[in-house]
Design a protein around this motif. Structure first.
Motif, PDB file in Angstrom:
ATOM      1  N   GLU A 150       0.876  -1.185   0.000  1.00 22.36           N
ATOM      2  CA  GLU A 150       0.000   0.000   0.000  1.00 22.36           C
ATOM      3  C   GLU A 150       0.912   1.234   0.000  1.00 22.36           C
ATOM      4  O   GLU A 150       1.008   1.976   0.967  1.00 22.36           O
ATOM      5  CB  GLU A 150      -0.919  -0.012   1.223  1.00 22.36           C
ATOM      6  CG  GLU A 150      -1.865  -1.207   1.264  1.00 22.36           C
ATOM      7  CD  GLU A 150      -2.728  -1.210   2.531  1.00 22.36           C
ATOM      8  OE1 GLU A 150      -2.640  -0.254   3.333  1.00 22.36           O
ATOM      9  OE2 GLU A 150      -3.465  -2.194   2.720  1.00 22.36           O
ATOM     10  N   ASN A 151       1.603   1.380  -1.124  1.00 21.41           N
ATOM     11  CA  ASN A 151       2.651   2.395  -1.200  1.00 21.41           C
ATOM     12  C   ASN A 151       2.115   3.827  -1.066  1.00 21.41           C
ATOM     13  O   ASN A 151       2.724   4.670  -0.390  1.00 21.41           O
ATOM     14  CB  ASN A 151       3.417   2.240  -2.520  1.00 21.41           C
ATOM     15  CG  ASN A 151       4.168   0.912  -2.578  1.00 21.41           C
ATOM     16  OD1 ASN A 151       4.533   0.368  -1.547  1.00 21.41           O
ATOM     17  ND2 ASN A 151       4.384   0.394  -3.776  1.00 21.41           N
ATOM     18  N   GLU A 152       0.993   4.122  -1.706  1.00 17.09           N
ATOM     19  CA  GLU A 152       0.450   5.488  -1.632  1.00 17.09           C
ATOM     20  C   GLU A 152       0.051   5.831  -0.193  1.00 17.09           C
ATOM     21  O   GLU A 152       0.322   6.936   0.297  1.00 17.09           O
ATOM     22  CB  GLU A 152      -0.749   5.613  -2.565  1.00 17.09           C
ATOM     23  CG  GLU A 152      -0.380   5.574  -4.037  1.00 17.09           C
ATOM     24  CD  GLU A 152      -1.580   5.795  -4.934  1.00 17.09           C
ATOM     25  OE1 GLU A 152      -2.667   6.119  -4.390  1.00 17.09           O
ATOM     26  OE2 GLU A 152      -1.440   5.660  -6.157  1.00 17.09           O
ATOM     27  N   ALA A 153      -0.590   4.864   0.479  1.00 16.33           N
ATOM     28  CA  ALA A 153      -0.975   5.090   1.880  1.00 16.33           C
ATOM     29  C   ALA A 153       0.265   5.252   2.753  1.00 16.33           C
ATOM     30  O   ALA A 153       0.307   6.084   3.667  1.00 16.33           O
ATOM     31  CB  ALA A 153      -1.839   3.935   2.374  1.00 16.33           C
ATOM     32  N   ALA A 154       1.316   4.479   2.467  1.00 21.68           N
ATOM     33  CA  ALA A 154       2.555   4.583   3.243  1.00 21.68           C
ATOM     34  C   ALA A 154       3.210   5.938   3.021  1.00 21.68           C
ATOM     35  O   ALA A 154       3.723   6.568   3.962  1.00 21.68           O
ATOM     36  CB  ALA A 154       3.511   3.451   2.852  1.00 21.68           C
ATOM     37  N   VAL A 155       3.203   6.406   1.743  1.00 22.28           N
ATOM     38  CA  VAL A 155       3.796   7.715   1.450  1.00 22.28           C
ATOM     39  C   VAL A 155       3.035   8.821   2.169  1.00 22.28           C
ATOM     40  O   VAL A 155       3.631   9.751   2.746  1.00 22.28           O
ATOM     41  CB  VAL A 155       3.811   7.954  -0.084  1.00 22.28           C
ATOM     42  CG1 VAL A 155       4.152   9.407  -0.391  1.00 22.28           C
ATOM     43  CG2 VAL A 155       4.813   7.025  -0.753  1.00 22.28           C
ATOM     44  N   ARG A 156       1.699   8.729   2.144  1.00 18.04           N
ATOM     45  CA  ARG A 156       0.889   9.746   2.855  1.00 18.04           C
ATOM     46  C   ARG A 156       1.182   9.731   4.349  1.00 18.04           C
ATOM     47  O   ARG A 156       1.296  10.785   4.991  1.00 18.04           O
ATOM     48  CB  ARG A 156      -0.607   9.499   2.597  1.00 18.04           C
ATOM     49  CG  ARG A 156      -1.080   9.939   1.235  1.00 18.04           C
ATOM     50  CD  ARG A 156      -2.603  10.045   1.173  1.00 18.04           C
ATOM     51  NE  ARG A 156      -3.243   8.790   1.529  1.00 18.04           N
ATOM     52  CZ  ARG A 156      -3.540   7.815   0.645  1.00 18.04           C
ATOM     53  NH1 ARG A 156      -3.244   7.976  -0.639  1.00 18.04           N
ATOM     54  NH2 ARG A 156      -4.139   6.711   1.059  1.00 18.04           N
ATOM     55  N   MET A 157       1.313   8.541   4.918  1.00 19.40           N
ATOM     56  CA  MET A 157       1.560   8.437   6.359  1.00 19.40           C
ATOM     57  C   MET A 157       2.948   8.974   6.719  1.00 19.40           C
ATOM     58  O   MET A 157       3.118   9.652   7.738  1.00 19.40           O
ATOM     59  CB  MET A 157       1.427   6.989   6.810  1.00 19.40           C
ATOM     60  CG  MET A 157       1.212   6.830   8.298  1.00 19.40           C
ATOM     61  SD  MET A 157       0.601   5.198   8.680  1.00 19.40           S
ATOM     62  CE  MET A 157       0.300   5.368  10.426  1.00 19.40           C
ATOM     63  N   ILE A 158       3.946   8.691   5.840  1.00 19.21           N
ATOM     64  CA  ILE A 158       5.294   9.231   6.084  1.00 19.21           C
ATOM     65  C   ILE A 158       5.270  10.755   5.995  1.00 19.21           C
ATOM     66  O   ILE A 158       5.898  11.461   6.805  1.00 19.21           O
ATOM     67  CB  ILE A 158       6.294   8.632   5.078  1.00 19.21           C
ATOM     68  CG1 ILE A 158       6.510   7.150   5.372  1.00 19.21           C
ATOM     69  CG2 ILE A 158       7.619   9.387   5.131  1.00 19.21           C
ATOM     70  CD1 ILE A 158       7.339   6.429   4.338  1.00 19.21           C
ATOM     71  N   SER A 159       4.501  11.287   5.023  1.00 21.50           N
ATOM     72  CA  SER A 159       4.397  12.741   4.871  1.00 21.50           C
ATOM     73  C   SER A 159       3.749  13.373   6.099  1.00 21.50           C
ATOM     74  O   SER A 159       4.217  14.400   6.605  1.00 21.50           O
ATOM     75  CB  SER A 159       3.584  13.061   3.615  1.00 21.50           C
ATOM     76  OG  SER A 159       3.389  14.459   3.495  1.00 21.50           O
ATOM     77  N   GLU A 160       2.669  12.734   6.589  1.00 20.69           N
ATOM     78  CA  GLU A 160       2.005  13.266   7.790  1.00 20.69           C
ATOM     79  C   GLU A 160       2.916  13.178   9.012  1.00 20.69           C
ATOM     80  O   GLU A 160       2.958  14.091   9.844  1.00 20.69           O
ATOM     81  CB  GLU A 160       0.699  12.505   8.054  1.00 20.69           C
ATOM     82  CG  GLU A 160      -0.377  12.704   6.996  1.00 20.69           C
ATOM     83  CD  GLU A 160      -0.891  14.130   6.928  1.00 20.69           C
ATOM     84  OE1 GLU A 160      -0.687  14.919   7.879  1.00 20.69           O
ATOM     85  OE2 GLU A 160      -1.507  14.479   5.896  1.00 20.69           O
ATOM     86  N   LEU A 161       3.679  12.076   9.107  1.00 23.41           N
ATOM     87  CA  LEU A 161       4.613  11.923  10.234  1.00 23.41           C
ATOM     88  C   LEU A 161       5.700  12.997  10.176  1.00 23.41           C
ATOM     89  O   LEU A 161       6.088  13.564  11.208  1.00 23.41           O
ATOM     90  CB  LEU A 161       5.232  10.528  10.210  1.00 23.41           C
ATOM     91  CG  LEU A 161       6.219  10.220  11.345  1.00 23.41           C
ATOM     92  CD1 LEU A 161       5.527  10.333  12.702  1.00 23.41           C
ATOM     93  CD2 LEU A 161       6.832   8.830  11.163  1.00 23.41           C
TER      94      LEU A 161
END
Length: 201
Positions: A150-161
């Motif tokens: 779930e790369n897009e979700a992971a990228v969004r979560m890294i961005s939010e973090l």
């Protein structure tokens, strides 16, 4: 006029001494002296009464001022201090009262400062306990997303973090902008939403 004649015989010889007294002038002088004495007594009594009245009014006024100030004191600050201009017992009493008010005010400020420092220390200790757990759980969630591709979700979560950490690093300041505070809350909510999905509302 009325006169009085007295006589007395001398013991040393046969002489007889006569004295003539003007009774009218004598009684007039006596009456005049009596009037002056009564007048002086009355004036003295009036002056004594005036002094007593003035002293009693001054004392009662100071006492009333003292009682009113004490009874209307709601907070031990500089407004509660009493000013006495006289050099008497009220000045000493006011000085003792003022010293007591200042000591109470100092104690309140000391206790308030200590409580504030204690609260800040407790909050920092609580944050120090929460932040590692939150960071660890967030990284674990990103790991699961990558493993599940779930790369897009992971990228969004890294961005939010990253946004969350950027604002967190500036939280050591006393005042931060409201937009940063809102971004911090928004990033936290997005991370929780990504972790818990439908369980998080």
């Amino acid at each position: 006029m009325q006169y009085q004649i007295d006589f007395s015989k001398s013991d040393a010889n046969d002489w007889i001494l006569y004295s003539i007294i003007n009774e009218t002038a004598l009684y007039r002088n006596i009456n005049r002296n009596l009037v002056w004495q009564v007048t002086l007594i009355l004036i003295s009594m009036l002056l004594i009464f005036a002094v007593i009245l003035l002293v009693s009014r001054t004392l009662s006024g100071q006492f009333r001022h003292f009682i009113e100030t004490v009874s209307h004191t709601t907070a031990p600050d500089e407004h509660a201090l009493i000013t006495v201009d006289s050099e008497d017992e009220f000045r000493d009493l006011a000085q003792v009262y003022n010293d007591m008010i200042l000591r109470i005010n100092h104690l309140i400020e000391t206790v308030y400062t200590k409580e504030l420092l204690l609260k800040n220390a407790e909050l920092k200790a609580f944050q120090a306990q929460i932040n590692p757990h939150f960071l660890y759980n967030t990284l674990e969630s990103i790991t699961w997303m990558v493993e599940a591709q779930e790369n897009e979700a992971a990228v969004r979560m890294i961005s939010e973090l990253a946004k969350l950490l950027r604002v967190s690093l500036s939280r050591g300041k006393t005042i931060i902008p409201i937009k940063d505070e809102l971004q911090h809350s928004r990033s936290y909510m997005n991370i929780q939403l990504a972790r818990y999905k439908e369980r998080f509302k």
